[in-house]
Design an enzyme around this catalytic site. Structure first.
Site, PDB file in Angstrom:
ATOM      1  N   ARG A   1      18.763  31.305   9.572  1.00  0.00           N
ATOM      2  CA  ARG A   1      19.064  32.128  10.837  1.00  0.00           C
ATOM      3  C   ARG A   1      18.041  32.663  11.467  1.00  0.00           C
ATOM      4  O   ARG A   1      17.903  32.728  12.916  1.00  0.00           O
ATOM      5  CB  ARG A   1      19.457  33.613  10.189  1.00  0.00           C
ATOM      6  CG  ARG A   1      21.010  33.192   9.417  1.00  0.00           C
ATOM      7  CD  ARG A   1      21.756  32.350  10.147  1.00  0.00           C
ATOM      8  NE  ARG A   1      22.991  32.196   9.523  1.00  0.00           N
ATOM      9  CZ  ARG A   1      24.008  30.968   9.423  1.00  0.00           C
ATOM     10  NH1 ARG A   1      23.512  30.087  10.326  1.00  0.00           N
ATOM     11  NH2 ARG A   1      24.966  30.860   9.049  1.00  0.00           N
TER      12      ARG A   1
ATOM     13  N   SER B   1      35.287  29.921   3.867  1.00  0.00           N
ATOM     14  CA  SER B   1      34.155  29.871   4.940  1.00  0.00           C
ATOM     15  C   SER B   1      33.039  29.321   4.382  1.00  0.00           C
ATOM     16  O   SER B   1      32.737  29.592   3.230  1.00  0.00           O
ATOM     17  CB  SER B   1      33.936  31.404   5.251  1.00  0.00           C
ATOM     18  OG  SER B   1      32.692  31.444   5.698  1.00  0.00           O
TER      19      SER B   1
ATOM     20  N   ASP C   1      24.420  37.839   8.600  1.00  0.00           N
ATOM     21  CA  ASP C   1      23.843  36.801   9.464  1.00  0.00           C
ATOM     22  C   ASP C   1      23.745  37.588  10.947  1.00  0.00           C
ATOM     23  O   ASP C   1      22.768  37.283  11.512  1.00  0.00           O
ATOM     24  CB  ASP C   1      24.843  35.525   9.629  1.00  0.00           C
ATOM     25  CG  ASP C   1      24.622  34.860   8.320  1.00  0.00           C
ATOM     26  OD1 ASP C   1      23.603  34.637   7.769  1.00  0.00           O
ATOM     27  OD2 ASP C   1      25.459  33.815   8.047  1.00  0.00           O
TER      28      ASP C   1
ATOM     29  N   ASP D   1      35.878  30.577  16.216  1.00  0.00           N
ATOM     30  CA  ASP D   1      35.245  31.729  16.622  1.00  0.00           C
ATOM     31  C   ASP D   1      34.598  31.541  17.834  1.00  0.00           C
ATOM     32  O   ASP D   1      34.590  32.196  18.616  1.00  0.00           O
ATOM     33  CB  ASP D   1      34.345  32.453  15.452  1.00  0.00           C
ATOM     34  CG  ASP D   1      35.321  33.138  14.567  1.00  0.00           C
ATOM     35  OD1 ASP D   1      36.319  33.439  14.728  1.00  0.00           O
ATOM     36  OD2 ASP D   1      34.952  33.465  13.539  1.00  0.00           O
TER      37      ASP D   1
END
Ligand code: ARG
Length: 389
Positions: free
Chosen positions: A92, A173, A121, A13
């Site tokens: 994060r 993932s 996120d 990505d």
């Protein structure tokens, strides 16, 4: 030409995002945050540059992550929905902080990330960026670009000569840092399916763990873990050691369906041996040194604290105020907890503290008993009085 700082992971990505942003007229600076995920950062840097990034920042944020994020969460007892120890969520706000920092240094007008539009996120990153600098433009390519599938993205990457690693098609993932691993997607989306063993990276299948228990003693000073079995460690190596020992004993796996911020339920599994052991030990020590009302009230604070982390509200006035409360509760949280690790479980079996509130002469049933049982009668009458019809 406008400049953008992209939070870069080296995956498909964010690799496609570099080209995609460039095609929209941006100069792209990549930022790689080292939160202890143990990757080959040099290789990732090379990939970013080969993919068209103008410059790459690699920042080792592990110490800051430990001191300013993991420790406060441990002291607060922050566990989301009773099971998730928040490794991903805690990272994060720190990543967002440095995105903003680098954007300022680079005089960039925008920041970008590779999060999808369905997850937590994106919220955590963008809320934090908005708090720290509301004037920065935020771009989330994955949310808006034209690719409909991973295959289309791979085609784009190949046609644009973006260096990607498509040899190993990952079935899950995965997000990893010092505090734990989050694993989702693939077969895990089937709620009736037990997670296959290959989904776990650092914990042993409990049934294959050693047949005799392993004992460890964790010593805390004012809520901070300092020693294992009497030996002092830095927080980073202490966590590393507990991940290793706990992982070998199959400790720290969880499997849950959680409530995401964006309103959906999702199934995710987690591995966090050190975090699990430390939370259990820390709570056990608090049970010994905090009085009943404080301990019970703190449980409510822990729940709220976990929500603030999960919801991306780390840099909020409420979270800061909760920190004040938690700090005042930790003054006496000094002492040692011995745990028995055995085939997936971590059970406290012994404890000691100079601030312990346990008084044997009051709780004993032996002859050294000092508790005046006669007083109980009056206490019970008055205590129960309001409830009598
Ligand atoms: N559900 C967790 C959270 O919202 C982890 C999300 C990321 N998971 C992943 N496997 N990439 O904090």
């Amino acid at each position: 030409m406008k400049k953008v700082v992209l939070a870069y992971s080296g995956g498909l990505d964010t690799s496609c995002a570099i080209k995609w942003l460039k095609a929209r007229g941006y100069r792209v600076i990549c930022f790689i945050a080292d939160l202890g995920q143990g990757e080959d950062f040099k290789a990732i840097e090379k990939r970013a540059l080969a993919g068209g990034a103008e410059k790459v920042y690699i920042k080792d944020l592990q110490d800051e992550f430990l001191k300013d994020f993991i420790l406060p969460a441990l002291k607060a007892g922050a566990v989301y929905e009773g099971k998730y120890l928040l490794a991903t969520a805690l990272g994060r706000p720190l990543i967002a902080k440095y995105l903003v920092d680098i954007a300022h240094k680079e005089k960039a007008q925008a920041v970008a990330h590779g999060c999808t539009g369905k997850g937590n996120d994106q919220v955590r990153l963008e809320v934090t960026i908005g708090i720290l600098d509301p004037d920065l433009e935020i771009i989330a390519p994955v949310r808006i670009w034209e690719f409909k599938s991973r295959e289309e993205e791979i085609e784009y990457a190949i046609s644009c000569k973006i260096p990607i690693d498509v040899t190993k098609k990952k079935p899950y993932s995965i997000d990893r840092n010092l505090w734990g691993i989050s694993i989702e997607a693939g077969i895990l989306e089937n709620l009736q399916q037990e997670p296959p063993e290959d989904a776990y990276l650092i914990t042993k299948d409990p049934k294959l763990a050693p047949n005799s228990p392993k004992y460890i003693e964790v010593y805390f000073e004012k809520g901070v873990p300092k020693k294992i079995n009497g030996k002092t460690y830095s927080l980073k190596s202490l966590i590393g050691l507990l991940n290793k020992i706990g992982g070998q004993c199959g400790v720290g796996r969880t499997d849950l369906v959680e409530n995401r911020l964006v309103g959906i339920k999702s199934r995710e599994i987690y591995e966090a041996p050190a975090a699990t052991i430390l939370h259990i030990a820390h709570k056990e020590l608090e049970n010994l040194v905090l009085d009943r009302e404080l301990a019970h009230f703190k449980e409510g604070i822990a729940l709220k604290y976990s929500e603030m982390i999960y919801y991306g509200l780390w840099y909020s006035a409420l979270k800061e105020a909760l920190d004040g409360f938690v700090a005042s509760t930790q003054k006496q949280v000094t002492g040692a907890i011995k745990l028995k690790l055995f085939k997936g479980s971590a059970i406290p079996v012994a404890r000691k503290s100079p601030y312990g509130l346990y008084k044997k002469e009051l709780s004993t049933y032996g002859k050294e008993d000092k508790f005046n049982q006669k007083l109980a009668e009056g206490f019970i009458r008055i205590w129960g009085m309001p409830y009598q019809k």
